[in-house]
Design a protein around this motif. Structure first.
Motif, PDB file in Angstrom:
ATOM      1  N   ASP A 293      13.992  -1.181   8.445  1.00  0.00           N
ATOM      2  CA  ASP A 293      13.815  -1.756   7.152  1.00  0.00           C
ATOM      3  C   ASP A 293      12.821  -0.212   7.316  1.00  0.00           C
ATOM      4  O   ASP A 293      11.716  -0.546   7.553  1.00  0.00           O
ATOM      5  CB  ASP A 293      12.705  -2.679   6.977  1.00  0.00           C
ATOM      6  CG  ASP A 293      12.857  -2.744   5.436  1.00  0.00           C
ATOM      7  OD1 ASP A 293      14.816  -3.334   4.873  1.00  0.00           O
ATOM      8  OD2 ASP A 293      12.020  -2.224   5.036  1.00  0.00           O
ATOM      9  N   LEU A 294      13.394   1.307   6.833  1.00  0.00           N
ATOM     10  CA  LEU A 294      12.535   2.556   6.340  1.00  0.00           C
ATOM     11  C   LEU A 294      12.589   2.410   5.141  1.00  0.00           C
ATOM     12  O   LEU A 294      12.888   2.802   4.488  1.00  0.00           O
ATOM     13  CB  LEU A 294      13.481   3.351   6.693  1.00  0.00           C
ATOM     14  CG  LEU A 294      14.524   3.093   8.809  1.00  0.00           C
ATOM     15  CD1 LEU A 294      15.276   4.432   8.513  1.00  0.00           C
ATOM     16  CD2 LEU A 294      13.463   2.937   9.724  1.00  0.00           C
ATOM     17  N   VAL A 295      11.238   2.311   5.372  1.00  0.00           N
ATOM     18  CA  VAL A 295       9.854   2.461   3.880  1.00  0.00           C
ATOM     19  C   VAL A 295       8.519   2.726   4.183  1.00  0.00           C
ATOM     20  O   VAL A 295       8.504   3.423   5.369  1.00  0.00           O
ATOM     21  CB  VAL A 295       9.791   1.474   3.153  1.00  0.00           C
ATOM     22  CG1 VAL A 295      11.220   0.338   2.468  1.00  0.00           C
ATOM     23  CG2 VAL A 295       9.071   0.024   3.984  1.00  0.00           C
ATOM     24  N   GLY A 296       8.683   3.592   3.239  1.00  0.00           N
ATOM     25  CA  GLY A 296       6.956   3.975   2.825  1.00  0.00           C
ATOM     26  C   GLY A 296       5.554   3.485   2.575  1.00  0.00           C
ATOM     27  O   GLY A 296       5.424   1.737   2.448  1.00  0.00           O
ATOM     28  N   THR A 297       4.989   3.822   2.315  1.00  0.00           N
ATOM     29  CA  THR A 297       3.398   2.695   1.537  1.00  0.00           C
ATOM     30  C   THR A 297       4.016   2.967   0.046  1.00  0.00           C
ATOM     31  O   THR A 297       4.318   4.141  -0.178  1.00  0.00           O
ATOM     32  CB  THR A 297       2.373   4.010   2.173  1.00  0.00           C
ATOM     33  OG1 THR A 297       2.764   5.609   1.149  1.00  0.00           O
ATOM     34  CG2 THR A 297       2.198   3.734   3.201  1.00  0.00           C
ATOM     35  N   PRO A 298       3.152   1.728  -0.175  1.00  0.00           N
ATOM     36  CA  PRO A 298       3.205   1.593  -2.038  1.00  0.00           C
ATOM     37  C   PRO A 298       2.465   2.644  -2.893  1.00  0.00           C
ATOM     38  O   PRO A 298       1.738   3.223  -2.520  1.00  0.00           O
ATOM     39  CB  PRO A 298       3.152   0.344  -2.108  1.00  0.00           C
ATOM     40  CG  PRO A 298       2.986  -0.133  -0.235  1.00  0.00           C
ATOM     41  CD  PRO A 298       2.240   0.337   0.097  1.00  0.00           C
ATOM     42  N   ILE A 299       3.307   2.989  -3.970  1.00  0.00           N
ATOM     43  CA  ILE A 299       2.699   3.904  -4.561  1.00  0.00           C
ATOM     44  C   ILE A 299       2.965   3.226  -6.055  1.00  0.00           C
ATOM     45  O   ILE A 299       4.244   2.022  -6.425  1.00  0.00           O
ATOM     46  CB  ILE A 299       3.028   5.579  -4.724  1.00  0.00           C
ATOM     47  CG1 ILE A 299       4.834   5.048  -4.675  1.00  0.00           C
ATOM     48  CG2 ILE A 299       2.644   5.727  -3.540  1.00  0.00           C
ATOM     49  CD1 ILE A 299       5.695   6.711  -4.592  1.00  0.00           C
ATOM     50  N   THR A 300       2.183   3.779  -7.157  1.00  0.00           N
ATOM     51  CA  THR A 300       2.810   3.128  -8.742  1.00  0.00           C
ATOM     52  C   THR A 300       2.808   4.243  -9.505  1.00  0.00           C
ATOM     53  O   THR A 300       2.449   5.823  -9.282  1.00  0.00           O
ATOM     54  CB  THR A 300       1.369   2.720  -9.390  1.00  0.00           C
ATOM     55  OG1 THR A 300       0.407   3.447  -9.402  1.00  0.00           O
ATOM     56  CG2 THR A 300       1.302   1.223  -8.399  1.00  0.00           C
ATOM     57  N   ALA A 301       3.312   4.094 -10.748  1.00  0.00           N
ATOM     58  CA  ALA A 301       4.016   5.246 -11.921  1.00  0.00           C
ATOM     59  C   ALA A 301       2.026   5.958 -12.045  1.00  0.00           C
ATOM     60  O   ALA A 301       1.775   6.473 -12.307  1.00  0.00           O
ATOM     61  CB  ALA A 301       4.910   4.537 -12.935  1.00  0.00           C
ATOM     62  N   ALA A 302       0.974   5.168 -12.038  1.00  0.00           N
ATOM     63  CA  ALA A 302      -0.249   4.996 -12.572  1.00  0.00           C
ATOM     64  C   ALA A 302      -0.304   6.518 -11.694  1.00  0.00           C
ATOM     65  O   ALA A 302      -1.220   7.658 -11.430  1.00  0.00           O
ATOM     66  CB  ALA A 302      -1.181   4.002 -12.722  1.00  0.00           C
ATOM     67  N   HIS A 303      -0.428   6.248 -10.090  1.00  0.00           N
ATOM     68  CA  HIS A 303      -0.436   6.922  -9.210  1.00  0.00           C
ATOM     69  C   HIS A 303      -0.163   8.449  -9.412  1.00  0.00           C
ATOM     70  O   HIS A 303      -0.751   9.528  -9.065  1.00  0.00           O
ATOM     71  CB  HIS A 303      -0.486   6.513  -8.369  1.00  0.00           C
ATOM     72  CG  HIS A 303      -1.406   5.456  -7.841  1.00  0.00           C
ATOM     73  ND1 HIS A 303      -0.588   4.644  -6.495  1.00  0.00           N
ATOM     74  CD2 HIS A 303      -1.938   5.045  -7.909  1.00  0.00           C
ATOM     75  CE1 HIS A 303      -1.000   3.069  -6.021  1.00  0.00           C
ATOM     76  NE2 HIS A 303      -2.892   3.484  -6.532  1.00  0.00           N
ATOM     77  N   VAL A 304       1.250   8.256 -10.124  1.00  0.00           N
ATOM     78  CA  VAL A 304       1.885   9.811  -9.626  1.00  0.00           C
ATOM     79  C   VAL A 304       1.035  10.543 -10.994  1.00  0.00           C
ATOM     80  O   VAL A 304       1.033  11.767 -11.115  1.00  0.00           O
ATOM     81  CB  VAL A 304       3.433   9.448  -9.650  1.00  0.00           C
ATOM     82  CG1 VAL A 304       3.516  11.143 -10.197  1.00  0.00           C
ATOM     83  CG2 VAL A 304       3.798   9.175  -8.811  1.00  0.00           C
ATOM     84  N   ALA A 305       0.788   9.958 -12.263  1.00  0.00           N
ATOM     85  CA  ALA A 305       0.166  10.196 -13.255  1.00  0.00           C
ATOM     86  C   ALA A 305      -0.862  10.416 -12.814  1.00  0.00           C
ATOM     87  O   ALA A 305      -1.464  11.878 -13.568  1.00  0.00           O
ATOM     88  CB  ALA A 305       0.050   9.341 -14.769  1.00  0.00           C
TER      89      ALA A 305
END
Length: 273
Positions: A180-192
């Motif tokens: 299972d190749l996933v990264g670390t959790p991010i949100t739209a608010a983090h990007v904004a």
């Protein structure tokens, strides 16, 4: 020789580059080949020849309805068995994505891979950080999305390509494994926040309306696919992490937030074009 399908796509071309950087003997294939890529059309079984291939990296031919996708994968797996391929690597979908509208084709293909009689490895890739950033909608000096405060364990495409290259270069060490190749959790608010702009949430109904009415270039299967991603993120189904990717890479994964920010910036109205 290692053969990577879908080599004209972003993931396939990145895999080939990673394989060549490791000194591996590898080539790519596509239904629309270029000078350095061989022709391989899953819809033309009579033209599929894998007799010189030792390891097949099968990138999902997911740009179609499920029956067509699964049929294409079955065709190439039949050819791999017939032509003596010694290992099949399939790029699937993260286990957290079972509820997504396009998960069925991946899980059905995983069954075919396990049943084909060849040694296999399944790479369950997470959602691309590039995709997550690209799905944010610029409006009135900020970004909008249907994701609310839901997190996604997004992953940089380059990390997935490098992991696939590492496994393809020594496939026997990974036989019979599903990663299972996933990264670390991010949100739209983090990007904004990284972009220095506000984030506004829109409802799923409004998002679907925009997909159907405001994006006429989408293929019929794409609005439900994108809507399923939106509700999956919004309601917390795509934030699970896994140590598999870092373990394969032998290093920390790339920061998916930085990758998502770059993708979102590329579509910013004042910088686009």
């Amino acid at each position: 020789m290692i053969l990577v399908t879908g080599a004209n796509g972003n993931l396939g071309s990145a895999m080939l580059a990673a394989l060549h950087a490791r000194g591996a003997i590898a080539t790519g294939s596509s239904r629309t080949p270029s000078r350095k890529v061989r022709r391989l059309d899953f819809d033309d079984p009579s033209g599929i020849d894998l007799s010189d291939v030792s390891t097949l990296v099968l990138i999902s031919a997911g740009y179609a309805e499920d029956d067509q996708v699964i049929g294409r994968h079955a065709t190439v797996l039949d050819a791999a068995t017939r032509d003596g391929v010694r290992h099949v690597i399939y790029t699937s979908l993260t286990g957290a994505g079972d509820h997504l509208s396009f998960a069925l084709a991946h899980r059905a293909t995983e069954r075919l891979v396990r049943a084909c009689g060849l040694p296999w490895t399944v790479l369950r890739n997470g959602l691309y950080a590039e995709l997550f950033g690209g799905l944010l909608i610029w409006a009135d000096g900020g970004v909008e999305s249907p994701f609310d405060d839901g997190a996604v364990a997004a992953v940089a495409r380059a990390d997935l390509a490098e992991a696939a290259a590492i496994i393809a270069a020594a496939p026997a060490q990974h036989s019979g494994r599903t990663y299972d190749l996933v990264g670390t959790p991010i949100t739209a608010a983090h990007v904004a926040g990284r972009l220095g702009v506000p984030h506004r949430t829109i409802g799923l109904g409004e998002y679907r309306r925009r997909l159907l009415d405001g994006m006429p270039g989408l293929l019929p299967f794409q609005p439900p696919m994108l809507s399923s991603i939106a509700t999956g993120i919004r309601h917390g189904f795509l934030g699970d992490t896994s140590p598999d990717l870092a373990a394969i890479l032998g290093r920390p994964v790339c920061d998916p937030l930085a990758t998502a920010v770059t993708a979102a910036s590329a579509s910013r109205p004042e910088t686009a074009g």
